[in-house]
Design a protein around this motif. Structure first.
Motif, PDB file in Angstrom:
ATOM      1  N   GLN A  40       0.797  -1.260  -0.010  1.00 31.98           N
ATOM      2  CA  GLN A  40      -0.177  -0.010   0.056  1.00 31.98           C
ATOM      3  C   GLN A  40       1.000   1.283  -0.021  1.00 31.98           C
ATOM      4  N   GLY A  41       0.901   1.858  -1.110  1.00 31.60           N
ATOM      5  CA  GLY A  41       1.891   3.250  -1.194  1.00 31.60           C
ATOM      6  C   GLY A  41       3.120   2.310  -1.070  1.00 31.60           C
ATOM      7  N   ALA A  42       4.121   3.152  -0.287  1.00 30.31           N
ATOM      8  CA  ALA A  42       5.544   2.822  -0.165  1.00 30.31           C
ATOM      9  C   ALA A  42       5.524   1.737   1.080  1.00 30.31           C
ATOM     10  N   THR A  43       4.525   1.076   1.455  1.00 29.45           N
ATOM     11  CA  THR A  43       4.591   0.397   2.665  1.00 29.45           C
ATOM     12  C   THR A  43       4.399  -1.403   2.111  1.00 29.45           C
ATOM     13  N   GLU A  44       5.501  -1.801   2.477  1.00 34.67           N
ATOM     14  CA  GLU A  44       5.891  -3.390   1.990  1.00 34.67           C
ATOM     15  C   GLU A  44       5.461  -4.062   3.184  1.00 34.67           C
ATOM     16  N   LEU A  45       4.397  -4.991   3.525  1.00 34.03           N
ATOM     17  CA  LEU A  45       4.428  -6.032   4.372  1.00 34.03           C
ATOM     18  C   LEU A  45       4.495  -7.555   4.116  1.00 34.03           C
ATOM     19  N   MET A  46       5.074  -8.247   4.647  1.00 37.57           N
ATOM     20  CA  MET A  46       5.026  -9.787   4.593  1.00 37.57           C
ATOM     21  C   MET A  46       4.564 -10.524   5.802  1.00 37.57           C
ATOM     22  N   ARG A  47       3.612 -11.650   5.309  1.00 38.04           N
ATOM     23  CA  ARG A  47       2.696 -12.204   6.301  1.00 38.04           C
ATOM     24  C   ARG A  47       3.843 -13.281   6.930  1.00 38.04           C
ATOM     25  N   ARG A  64       4.661   4.415  -4.712  1.00 36.80           N
ATOM     26  CA  ARG A  64       4.615   2.897  -4.382  1.00 36.80           C
ATOM     27  C   ARG A  64       6.063   2.242  -4.461  1.00 36.80           C
ATOM     28  N   HIS A  65       6.525   1.300  -3.534  1.00 40.78           N
ATOM     29  CA  HIS A  65       7.646   0.723  -3.521  1.00 40.78           C
ATOM     30  C   HIS A  65       7.961   0.022  -4.759  1.00 40.78           C
ATOM     31  N   HIS A  66       9.158   0.010  -5.250  1.00 38.84           N
ATOM     32  CA  HIS A  66       9.681  -0.475  -6.571  1.00 38.84           C
ATOM     33  C   HIS A  66       9.237  -2.218  -6.580  1.00 38.84           C
ATOM     34  N   GLY A  67       8.962  -2.447  -5.463  1.00 37.49           N
ATOM     35  CA  GLY A  67       8.650  -3.963  -5.475  1.00 37.49           C
ATOM     36  C   GLY A  67       7.127  -4.272  -5.569  1.00 37.49           C
TER      37      GLY A  67
END
Length: 194
Positions: A40-47, A64-67
């Motif tokens: 979400q946007g630049a937020t990158e979360l992993m479960r 957005r994060h480039h990933g």
């Protein structure tokens, strides 16, 4: 799964360092398992188990994060005028027109309200990234490939889209439900010990 209105993307992703891709037999099994990711946007979360772990430190309202699998759509805002029609191809069961172009990330950054995150690489190179796009008959991107700058290696970011118009429900966790691990925690999570 993507919710364009909410700027959310939830995907399954394998984190395999480039130098390990050449000899998959030497890669620990835990590293080849797909991980559920939420962007979400630049937020990158992993479960990780029942929790979400912050992999990056970006802001939800940031670029957005480039990933992020939606990053190539943002990058296309910097498409230059030298677009070449390559031909036609089937992507899945959909007929598409294949285009080759260049992307100027500085131009995309100026056009996007949130801006765009730059991948690594010299700025001059980021102004002319090679890209290929396959559009269906109504102009929707079905496949996008953009060459990311990655030092002296050629790395392509490729994303495919299908099932347009399908209802999705992605529920991002509240800030209090997100863990911020240290390096040791991340190593443990990636090796399969949640």
């Amino acid at each position: 799964m993507v919710d364009f209105a909410a700027r959310l993307a939830q995907v399954s992703r394998v984190f395999l360092p480039g130098h390990m891709q050449e000899n998959l037999q030497s890669v620990p099994e835990a590293l080849t398992r797909p991980r559920d990711m939420l962007y979400q946007g630049a937020t990158e979360l992993m479960r990780s188990g029942d929790s979400w772990v912050a992999v990056g430190s970006g802001e939800r309202d940031g670029p957005r994060h480039h990933g992020d699998p939606l990053w190539p759509l943002d990058a296309l805002f910097g498409a230059t005028d030298d677009i070449v029609e390559v031909g036609t191809d089937a992507i899945g069961d959909v007929n598409t027109t294949h285009y080759r172009l260049a992307v100027d990330l500085a131009a995309a950054d100026e056009l996007l309200t949130m801006g765009i995150e730059m991948p690594e690489g010299p700025f001059r190179r980021l102004r002319q990234l090679p890209a290929e796009v396959w559009l269906d008959d109504v102009g929707r991107a079905r496949l996008i490939a953009i060459q990311n700058a990655a030092g002296n290696r050629e790395v392509w970011k490729v994303v495919e889209f299908w099932d347009f118009g399908v209802s999705v429900a992605i529920s991002p966790p509240d800030a209090g439900e997100i863990l911020t691990p240290d390096v040791t925690d991340l190593q443990r999570i990636f090796m399969g010990d949640t």
